[in-house]
Design a protein around this motif. Structure first.
Motif, PDB file in Angstrom:
ATOM      1  N   HIS A 141      72.122 125.174  43.252  1.00 28.83           N
ATOM      2  CA  HIS A 141      71.427 124.183  42.234  1.00 28.83           C
ATOM      3  C   HIS A 141      71.546 122.823  42.693  1.00 28.83           C
ATOM      4  CE1 HIS A 141      72.266 127.773  39.344  1.00 28.83           C
ATOM      5  NE2 HIS A 141      70.832 127.571  39.676  1.00 28.83           N
ATOM      6  N   GLN A 142      72.701 122.430  43.281  1.00 29.29           N
ATOM      7  CA  GLN A 142      72.726 121.071  43.793  1.00 29.29           C
ATOM      8  C   GLN A 142      71.754 120.782  44.897  1.00 29.29           C
ATOM      9  OE1 GLN A 142      75.082 118.278  42.585  1.00 29.29           O
ATOM     10  NE2 GLN A 142      73.577 117.239  43.708  1.00 29.29           N
ATOM     11  N   ALA A 143      71.636 121.548  45.747  1.00 31.59           N
ATOM     12  CA  ALA A 143      70.683 121.431  46.828  1.00 31.59           C
ATOM     13  C   ALA A 143      69.147 121.480  46.432  1.00 31.59           C
ATOM     14  CB  ALA A 143      70.790 122.491  47.895  1.00 31.59           C
ATOM     15  N   LEU A 144      68.800 122.233  45.424  1.00 30.27           N
ATOM     16  CA  LEU A 144      67.806 122.123  44.746  1.00 30.27           C
ATOM     17  C   LEU A 144      67.390 120.747  44.056  1.00 30.27           C
ATOM     18  CD1 LEU A 144      66.858 125.803  43.341  1.00 30.27           C
ATOM     19  CD2 LEU A 144      65.352 124.473  44.789  1.00 30.27           C
ATOM     20  N   GLU A 145      68.413 120.520  43.231  1.00 33.90           N
ATOM     21  CA  GLU A 145      68.403 119.121  42.627  1.00 33.90           C
ATOM     22  C   GLU A 145      68.100 118.051  43.378  1.00 33.90           C
ATOM     23  OE1 GLU A 145      70.991 116.404  39.553  1.00 33.90           O
ATOM     24  OE2 GLU A 145      72.041 118.251  40.174  1.00 33.90           O
ATOM     25  N   ASN A 146      68.691 117.979  44.641  1.00 33.11           N
ATOM     26  CA  ASN A 146      68.512 117.026  45.577  1.00 33.11           C
ATOM     27  C   ASN A 146      67.049 116.813  46.002  1.00 33.11           C
ATOM     28  OD1 ASN A 146      71.115 116.158  45.604  1.00 33.11           O
ATOM     29  ND2 ASN A 146      71.871 117.416  47.240  1.00 33.11           N
ATOM     30  N   ILE A 147      66.321 117.931  46.337  1.00 37.60           N
ATOM     31  CA  ILE A 147      64.984 118.093  46.621  1.00 37.60           C
ATOM     32  C   ILE A 147      63.897 117.449  45.461  1.00 37.60           C
ATOM     33  CG2 ILE A 147      63.090 119.643  46.843  1.00 37.60           C
ATOM     34  CD1 ILE A 147      64.871 121.555  48.315  1.00 37.60           C
ATOM     35  N   LEU A 165      65.068 120.605  36.287  1.00 33.90           N
ATOM     36  CA  LEU A 165      63.788 121.334  37.315  1.00 33.90           C
ATOM     37  C   LEU A 165      64.790 122.192  38.127  1.00 33.90           C
ATOM     38  CD1 LEU A 165      61.958 117.978  38.231  1.00 33.90           C
ATOM     39  CD2 LEU A 165      61.146 120.268  36.832  1.00 33.90           C
ATOM     40  N   ALA A 166      65.882 122.041  38.679  1.00 32.04           N
ATOM     41  CA  ALA A 166      66.566 122.917  39.554  1.00 32.04           C
ATOM     42  C   ALA A 166      66.953 124.156  38.800  1.00 32.04           C
ATOM     43  CB  ALA A 166      67.738 122.173  40.326  1.00 32.04           C
ATOM     44  N   HIS A 167      67.494 124.127  37.759  1.00 29.68           N
ATOM     45  CA  HIS A 167      67.963 125.293  37.010  1.00 29.68           C
ATOM     46  C   HIS A 167      66.537 126.094  36.320  1.00 29.68           C
ATOM     47  CE1 HIS A 167      72.324 125.116  36.661  1.00 29.68           C
ATOM     48  NE2 HIS A 167      72.106 123.827  36.792  1.00 29.68           N
ATOM     49  N   ALA A 168      65.613 125.181  36.037  1.00 29.75           N
ATOM     50  CA  ALA A 168      64.396 126.002  35.764  1.00 29.75           C
ATOM     51  C   ALA A 168      63.835 126.713  36.598  1.00 29.75           C
ATOM     52  CB  ALA A 168      63.493 124.971  34.918  1.00 29.75           C
ATOM     53  N   PHE A 169      63.750 126.309  37.771  1.00 27.35           N
ATOM     54  CA  PHE A 169      63.056 126.560  38.959  1.00 27.35           C
ATOM     55  C   PHE A 169      63.687 127.993  39.384  1.00 27.35           C
ATOM     56  CE2 PHE A 169      61.930 127.069  43.620  1.00 27.35           C
ATOM     57  CZ  PHE A 169      60.638 127.205  43.464  1.00 27.35           C
ATOM     58  N   SER A 170      65.059 127.818  39.249  1.00 29.77           N
ATOM     59  CA  SER A 170      65.878 129.076  39.699  1.00 29.77           C
ATOM     60  C   SER A 170      65.445 130.078  38.804  1.00 29.77           C
ATOM     61  CB  SER A 170      67.250 128.730  39.874  1.00 29.77           C
ATOM     62  OG  SER A 170      67.934 127.882  40.811  1.00 29.77           O
TER      63      SER A 170
END
Length: 206
Positions: A141-147, A165-170
């Motif tokens: 989730h942290q890696a996605l959040e960074n994107i 956004l990271a959690h929603a996308f996951s």
């Protein structure tokens, strides 16, 4: 003296050479595939050994029990996903294409519902096991959040909450558990495109 020590080794114990790490990684990747395909109770140490092409004693040499193997295998799987996601952070492609790449990778990887899997396994796991798995999951989730944070800073997106956004996308990519739906939508590639389009554009009129 040296030969005497070699003879005392337990049967099935792997030779401690440079191949040891390869064998351990091979067992971990095989185990994560089996657990994510058949669940926790549906996989035995013997099945992992057979699928890894090693002895059951070798599996027990590296991992003292199934709970330990499950914890390390699943955590390693999340860390592999994190590394793949981190690579996308440095990609020259736009955010939408990078999200497509992440989604496609998710869809072609075998997955049962992870929360259901963890709940099934939790009866055999310690709090430390669960914490280790959650920590590795959070790294994804942290890696996605960074994107998303990078895209926000670049002006590619207008939403101001990268963590959400990271959690929603996951959550959106959890559709990978619906095999029949993916087939109906035309396979992983078309499904990934449709999911990213939906996430990117939304459903309201523009």
């Amino acid at each position: 003296m040296h030969n005497h020590n070699i003879q005392k080794k337990k049967p099935g114990r792997p030779k401690l050479t440079n191949d040891s790490n390869i064998t351990r990684d091979q067992i971990l990747q095989t185990a994560s595939y089996l657990f994510m395909t058949f669940g926790y109770e549906g996989v035995s140490m013997e099945q992992v050994a057979d699928a890894s092409n090693v002895t059951k004693a070798s599996v027990y040499y590296y991992f003292k029990n199934k709970a330990t193997l499950f914890t390390i295998a699943v955590s390693s799987m999340f860390r592999r996903i994190k590394i793949q996601t981190d690579k996308l952070l440095n990609s020259s492609n736009g955010l939408k294409h990078r999200l497509y790449e992440v989604t496609f990778e998710h869809l072609i990887r075998p997955h049962i519902d992870f929360e259901t899997l963890l709940q099934e396994a939790s009866l055999s796991l310690t709090e430390e096991h669960i914490q280790e798995i959650r920590t590795a999951e959070n790294e994804v989730h942290q890696a996605l959040e960074n994107i998303f944070k990078q895209a926000m800073e670049n002006g590619e997106i207008v939403v101001k909450n990268p963590l959400l956004l990271a959690h929603a996308f996951s959550t959106v990519t959890m559709i990978r558990n619906k095999k029949e739906l993916i087939i109906e939508l035309g396979g992983p590639e078309k499904t990934a495109q449709a999911l990213v389009d939906l996430f990117w554009v939304g459903i309201g009129p523009k």
